[in-house]
Design an enzyme around this catalytic site. Structure first.
Site, PDB file in Angstrom:
ATOM      1  N   ALA A  18     -74.213-105.214  14.632  1.00 43.65           N
ATOM      2  CA  ALA A  18     -74.979-105.379  13.097  1.00 43.65           C
ATOM      3  C   ALA A  18     -75.950-107.003  14.588  1.00 43.65           C
ATOM      4  O   ALA A  18     -76.593-107.465  14.224  1.00 43.65           O
ATOM      5  CB  ALA A  18     -73.984-107.062  12.693  1.00 43.65           C
ATOM      6  N   CYS A  19     -74.891-107.297  15.487  1.00 42.90           N
ATOM      7  CA  CYS A  19     -76.116-107.585  16.490  1.00 42.90           C
ATOM      8  C   CYS A  19     -75.995-107.600  18.219  1.00 42.90           C
ATOM      9  O   CYS A  19     -74.468-107.522  18.245  1.00 42.90           O
ATOM     10  CB  CYS A  19     -75.311-109.112  16.540  1.00 42.90           C
ATOM     11  SG  CYS A  19     -76.076-110.949  17.491  1.00 42.90           S
ATOM     12  N   PRO A  20     -77.048-107.170  18.659  1.00 46.86           N
ATOM     13  CA  PRO A  20     -78.393-107.401  18.260  1.00 46.86           C
ATOM     14  C   PRO A  20     -78.839-106.651  17.432  1.00 46.86           C
ATOM     15  O   PRO A  20     -80.297-106.932  16.534  1.00 46.86           O
ATOM     16  CB  PRO A  20     -78.782-107.471  19.410  1.00 46.86           C
ATOM     17  CG  PRO A  20     -78.495-106.431  20.358  1.00 46.86           C
ATOM     18  CD  PRO A  20     -76.845-106.974  19.785  1.00 46.86           C
TER      19      PRO A  20
ATOM     20  N   SER B 292     -73.492-107.426  21.192  1.00 45.90           N
ATOM     21  CA  SER B 292     -74.242-109.094  22.004  1.00 45.90           C
ATOM     22  C   SER B 292     -73.444-108.935  22.974  1.00 45.90           C
ATOM     23  O   SER B 292     -72.462-108.470  24.017  1.00 45.90           O
ATOM     24  CB  SER B 292     -73.164-110.053  21.299  1.00 45.90           C
ATOM     25  OG  SER B 292     -73.494-110.162  19.485  1.00 45.90           O
TER      26      SER B 292
END
Lengths: 81, 378
Positions: A18-20, B292
């Site tokens: 989901a991220c990044p 992330s």
């Protein structure tokens, strides 16, 4: 040309990330790549179906193919400039 | 004979992995952390330093004080890894052998890769940069503020959004808001990569008159004209420019031929092993995983790596795998924040911004030194 016989410079497996996120990762790969490089992005994120084509068009790169797979899609993008 | 485990990097991932390895293996292994400075930095604090909400003093600690007494600390710059000979060479000329190696080398910023950035643009990804930006903001009397992203991946994906929201708050408080225009140059077609978080953040932008310029990935700065251009072919003018600098893996990774073009280490997304060298494990920013780059990822990965190495040392089959777990706070200004928690299988569902989450972030910032490196926060 199909997915199987195309020369892919780099495959980005962004499924479940989901991220990044798939598009951000593709943008990073395109920045780092050379003109003519072809990237395959596997994405299970529904948003990619609109995000990746929209960015590719705005940034004037080439969306070669969108291939539906089992539970995800593969986007083939060529760096055009 | 004792297994020799070497951990490169004394940040959150390296420190927690080393401490956990000692706990799990006792006398069965020697554990050595190699770090170029011997100082441990709490990088999430830089945002608050830049905005004048914290001073830099609480952001660094002597790494020795955070390590279990049975972990050796070697303060050296590693400049080459030989994965066949299983040796790490130091710039000073010495070396250390390993049976298992943990790469927790993090990332570095390379602002010089963006033409015109150095000297013209501000950043808050280093302590020096955060202190400079704080001074620049003190002198700021209003004008066009642009906040943008120059490269992907970068550490702490929410940081530019947080900075914009907190800066807007500050300008309002200083009576400068009506003379200022605040714009986020977003690399995506929304404010934030996670769509659910964008849905929370974008109405806040609208209410506070923060402009959002989408699909703007900064390519170059022209200090003479006071403009930035994007890889998408657009241009924007600034009076104050704050950019997330490009990030790369460490030079050591490049020099050792262990990384990709960006210096990131090819890593298995579940076992966290190097894709070619199975005695090398990778934690945190150093990996090439498209998740992330944040302290929380290193925090969640370190015990997994420690558990897998401990199993191998004991001749057992490693059981624990990394499931992609990430946890971030996202400050939304006005002393409110939300949280993003997700893994490979579950996208984030952020709660409404609340004072509670802002307080939790502050508590975490304060408690960090006494909890995370020691493995007291699961």
């Amino acid at each position: 040309m199909t997915l199987t016989d195309m020369v892919i410079t780099k495959t980005i497996d962004a499924r479940g990330m989901a991220c990044p996120g798939p598009l951000m990762t593709l943008i990073g790969a395109i920045r780092a790549g050379a003109v003519g490089d072809t990237f395959a992005v596997h994405s299970s994120d529904a948003g990619s179906k609109t995000d990746i084509p929209a960015w590719t068009a705005k940034a004037k790169h080439e969306l070669v193919e969108v291939r539906p797979q089992d539970g995800y899609s593969t986007f083939i993008v060529r760096k055009a400039h | 004979m004792k297994a020799k485990i070497v951990v490169l990097g004394g940040g959150v991932g390296g420190t927690l992995a080393a401490n956990t390895l000692v706990d799990r293996l006792g006398d069965a292994a020697s554990v050595t952390v190699v770090d170029p400075t011997g100082m441990h930095a709490y990088q999430p604090g830089y945002l608050y330093v830049a905005l004048g909400q914290a001073n830099g003093r609480w952001l660094g600690r002597d790494e020795r004080t955070l390590l279990h007494k049975r972990v050796d600390l070697v303060i050296e710059t590693a400049d080459r890894i030989d994965p066949v000979a299983r040796t790490v060479r130091f710039a000073s000329g010495g070396s250390i052998d390993y049976d298992y190696l943990v790469l927790a080398t993090g990332s570095r910023t390379v602002p010089e890769q963006i033409p015109g950035f150095v000297g013209a643009g501000q950043e808050f990804y280093t302590l020096a940069g955060a202190l400079r930006l704080r001074e620049e903001l003190r002198r700021f009397k209003g004008g066009r503020v642009l906040v943008g992203v120059t490269g992907i991946p970068y550490k702490c994906p929410p940081a530019p959004v947080e900075f914009v929201l907190m800066l807007e708050d500050q300008l309002r408080g200083r009576g400068l808001r009506s003379r200022s225009e605040v714009t986020l140059l977003s690399p995506l077609n929304r404010a934030f990569t996670v769509e659910a978080a964008s849905k929370l953040v974008q109405p806040i932008f609208e209410r506070r008159g923060i402009k959002l310029s989408t699909f703007f990935n900064v390519e170059a700065v022209d200090p003479a004209k006071g403009t930035v251009s994007s890889i998408e072919g657009e241009e924007a003018a600034y009076d104050l420019l704050v950019l997330v600098p490009p990030h790369r893996g460490q030079a050591l990774i490049d020099a050792s031929g262990l990384g990709d073009q960006g210096g990131w280490v090819p890593t298995d997304r579940n076992t966290l092993q190097h894709k070619t060298h199975d005695r090398i494990f990778v934690i945190g920013d150093a990996t090439d995983l498209p998740i992330s780059k944040s302290g929380s990822v290193a925090h969640f990965q370190a015990p997994i790596v420690a558990s897998r190495i401990a199993a191998l040392v004991k001749g057992q089959v490693p059981q624990q795998t990394y499931d992609g777990r990430v946890m971030c706070f996202l400050e939304t200004g006005g002393r409110r924040a939300t949280t993003l928690r997700f893994d490979y299988a579950h996208p984030p569902v952020p709660p409404r911004p609340a004072v509670l989450w802002h307080a939790a972030k502050w508590m975490f910032n304060r408690m960090y030194w006494h909890t995370v490196p020691q493995g007291r926060v699961p």
